[in-house]
Design an enzyme around this catalytic site. Structure first.
Site, mmCIF file in Angstrom:
data_model
loop_
_atom_site.group_PDB
_atom_site.id
_atom_site.type_symbol
_atom_site.label_atom_id
_atom_site.label_comp_id
_atom_site.label_asym_id
_atom_site.label_seq_id
_atom_site.Cartn_x
_atom_site.Cartn_y
_atom_site.Cartn_z
ATOM 1 N N HIS A 122 1.045 -1.450 0.213
ATOM 2 C CA HIS A 122 -0.211 0.096 0.057
ATOM 3 C C HIS A 122 0.964 1.309 0.110
ATOM 4 C CE1 HIS A 122 -4.022 1.795 0.315
ATOM 5 N NE2 HIS A 122 -2.892 2.710 1.153
ATOM 6 N N TYR A 123 2.449 1.404 0.933
ATOM 7 C CA TYR A 123 2.936 2.305 0.956
ATOM 8 C C TYR A 123 3.669 2.587 -0.635
ATOM 9 C CZ TYR A 123 7.191 4.722 1.678
ATOM 10 O OH TYR A 123 8.360 5.485 2.156
#
Length: 202
Positions: A122-123
């Site tokens: 996600h990052y």
């Protein structure tokens, strides 16, 4: 140059501020009302702004901008999106409006092709979207993608691009030095490069 820094009070940002001063630039720290600015030198200019709600004009009078901020490892996906993706994109847009000469992005290894199944998926997707927004902005840019960070000062011996070991380490001091160099080094113009520190035994 007058250089606005997002993330100036962070572990890399504090080193970056000092490196820019050493290089003859005037750092301007973008800080929230709640930011702890006690570690910044007294001669560093402060400019109020929150990456989750940036106001117009925050980049006015700046020659360049460096994004060295991050939501932090203890925050959830929502804050990652607000800071690392949307905050970065908003700052890019405001920099373009202000006519800054260059925008330097501190990104991450893996942001070029994020693996959604990875622990940092996600990052890395958020960083990817910010990087792509910068590339499409029309600004002169440089994107630095270090491998796993350490809190060391480093030796200023580094590898870039295809020479980087994805399992290597990048000292924050070395990262700060690269960001400070990329602000006015034509060799970085339009580049997005992996970087690592060269450690003993490498």
């Amino acid at each position: 140059m007058d250089i606005l820094i997002a993330g100036a009070t962070g572990k890399t940002g504090l080193r970056l501020v000092e490196q820019l001063k050493t290089n003859g630039h005037a750092p301007i720290a973008l800080v929230r009302e709640s930011s702890d600015t006690g570690s910044l030198a007294d001669d560093v200019t402060l400019r109020r702004g929150d990456l989750t709600d940036l106001k117009s004009g925050v980049c006015e009078g700046c020659d360049a901008v460096i994004f060295a901020a991050g939501s932090g490892g203890s925050t959830g996906p929502e804050m990652t999106d607000k800071v690392d993706r949307d905050g970065a994109k908003r700052l890019i847009d405001l920099a373009a409006e202000a006519g800054v000469s260059r925008f330097v992005m501190l990104s991450s290894a893996g942001a070029d092709d994020p693996d959604p199944e990875s622990e940092l998926g996600h990052y890395l997707q958020a960083k990817h979207e910010a990087d792509e927004h910068l590339k499409a902005s029309g600004l002169d840019y440089a994107i630095v993608r270090p491998v796993s960070l350490t809190d060391d000062d480093g030796t200023r011996e580094m590898r870039f691009g295809d020479d980087v070991d994805p399992q290597g380490k990048a000292a924050r001091g070395d990262v700060a030095a690269v960001l400070a160099t990329a602000i006015d080094d034509d060799q970085w113009t339009g580049k997005a490069l992996l970087m690592q520190s060269v450690l003993a035994g490498d």
